[in-house]
Scaffold this active site. Structure first.
Site, mmCIF file in Angstrom:
data_model
loop_
_atom_site.group_PDB
_atom_site.id
_atom_site.type_symbol
_atom_site.label_atom_id
_atom_site.label_comp_id
_atom_site.label_asym_id
_atom_site.label_seq_id
_atom_site.Cartn_x
_atom_site.Cartn_y
_atom_site.Cartn_z
ATOM 1 N N GLY A 46 0.840 -1.198 0.000
ATOM 2 C CA GLY A 46 0.000 0.000 0.000
ATOM 3 C C GLY A 46 0.867 1.237 0.000
ATOM 4 N N HIS A 133 -4.300 1.420 7.758
ATOM 5 C CA HIS A 133 -2.931 1.949 7.815
ATOM 6 C C HIS A 133 -2.780 3.131 6.836
ATOM 7 C CE1 HIS A 133 1.610 1.248 7.938
ATOM 8 N NE2 HIS A 133 1.464 1.970 6.853
HETATM 9 O O1 GNR Z 1 4.046 -2.648 2.579
HETATM 10 C C1 GNR Z 1 3.423 -2.494 3.644
HETATM 11 N N1 GNR Z 1 3.149 -3.574 4.410
HETATM 12 C C2 GNR Z 1 2.311 -3.538 5.483
HETATM 13 C C3 GNR Z 1 2.313 -4.633 6.350
HETATM 14 C C4 GNR Z 1 1.479 -4.664 7.435
HETATM 15 C C5 GNR Z 1 0.619 -3.623 7.669
HETATM 16 C C6 GNR Z 1 0.600 -2.522 6.845
HETATM 17 C C7 GNR Z 1 1.437 -2.481 5.746
HETATM 18 S S1 GNR Z 1 1.386 -1.133 4.676
HETATM 19 C C8 GNR Z 1 3.027 -1.143 4.076
HETATM 20 C C9 GNR Z 1 3.220 -0.097 3.000
HETATM 21 C C10 GNR Z 1 3.020 1.278 3.599
HETATM 22 O O2 GNR Z 1 3.811 1.825 4.313
HETATM 23 N N2 GNR Z 1 1.881 1.857 3.363
HETATM 24 O O3 GNR Z 1 1.610 3.047 3.894
HETATM 25 NI NI NI Z 2 2.775 3.132 5.724
#
Ligand code: GNR
Ligand code: NI
Length: 166
Positions: A46, A133
């Site tokens: 993400g 998140h």
């Molecule tokens: O790549 C990401 N892995 C992840 C793993 C567990 C919970 C949330 C994330 S999001 C993160 C990428 C990111 O920083 N998105 O803002």
């Molecule tokens: Ni993040």
């Protein structure tokens, strides 16, 4: 397509609250494409626009194994939430650190897609975690805000030290 630089904790720009997007313009579509490319390369599941220093309410996600299910959400809003789930979270803006965070296990979310059309999805488990998140990023929040102050300060110190060495 372009790769974008990702801001890292404790950069104060990550604390900016992002503004709603009024019109889904070609520029916004280009930003979504660039964010997806940046996310895939990182690699991450993400990315929020806040992380690339654009303070508008846009997130991209792809939790698929094959990395072929991009999800673009503009002005995302949680309209229903239930249950809780704890999992280790990481963040491209807090590289190398993983700590347990508690989230809603099931959410309903409304958003606009890259064409400006409204849609609604139900998300559970990893997708629900990831959306929460990313939404936090749009509100200037990071997962390290939910861990102990001691751990947060240690991570802060180590990331600053690493930045100096680079
Ligand atoms: O790549 C990401 N892995 C992840 C793993 C567990 C919970 C949330 C994330 S999001 C993160 C990428 C990111 O920083 N998105 O803002
Ligand atoms: Ni993040």
């Amino acid at each position: 397509m372009a790769l974008l630089d990702i801001l890292e904790f404790p950069d104060s720009r990550l604390r900016t609250v992002a503004k709603p997007i009024k019109n889904v313009t070609p520029k916004i579509r280009q930003l979504a494409d660039d964010m997806l490319q940046t996310m895939y390369l990182a690699p991450g599941i993400g990315l929020a626009a806040s992380q690339v220093n654009v303070h508008q309410r846009l997130i991209v996600i792809d939790i698929s194994e094959e990395k072929n299910q991009p999800l673009v959400m503009i002005n995302p809003q949680i309209i229903q939430q239930e249950g809780s789930i704890e999992s280790d979270e990481g963040c491209l803006s807090v590289p190398g650190y993983y700590e347990p965070v508690s989230r809603y296990s099931s959410i309903r979310v409304t958003a606009l897609d890259q064409n400006g059309n409204p849609f609604e999805i139900e998300a559970e488990e990893l997708l629900a975690i990831c959306i929460q998140h990313e939404l936090d990023h749009l509100d200037g929040k990071l997962f390290v805000d939910f861990i102990s102050k001691t751990k947060r300060q240690l991570i802060r110190k180590k990331l600053l030290k690493r930045k100096k060495q680079n």
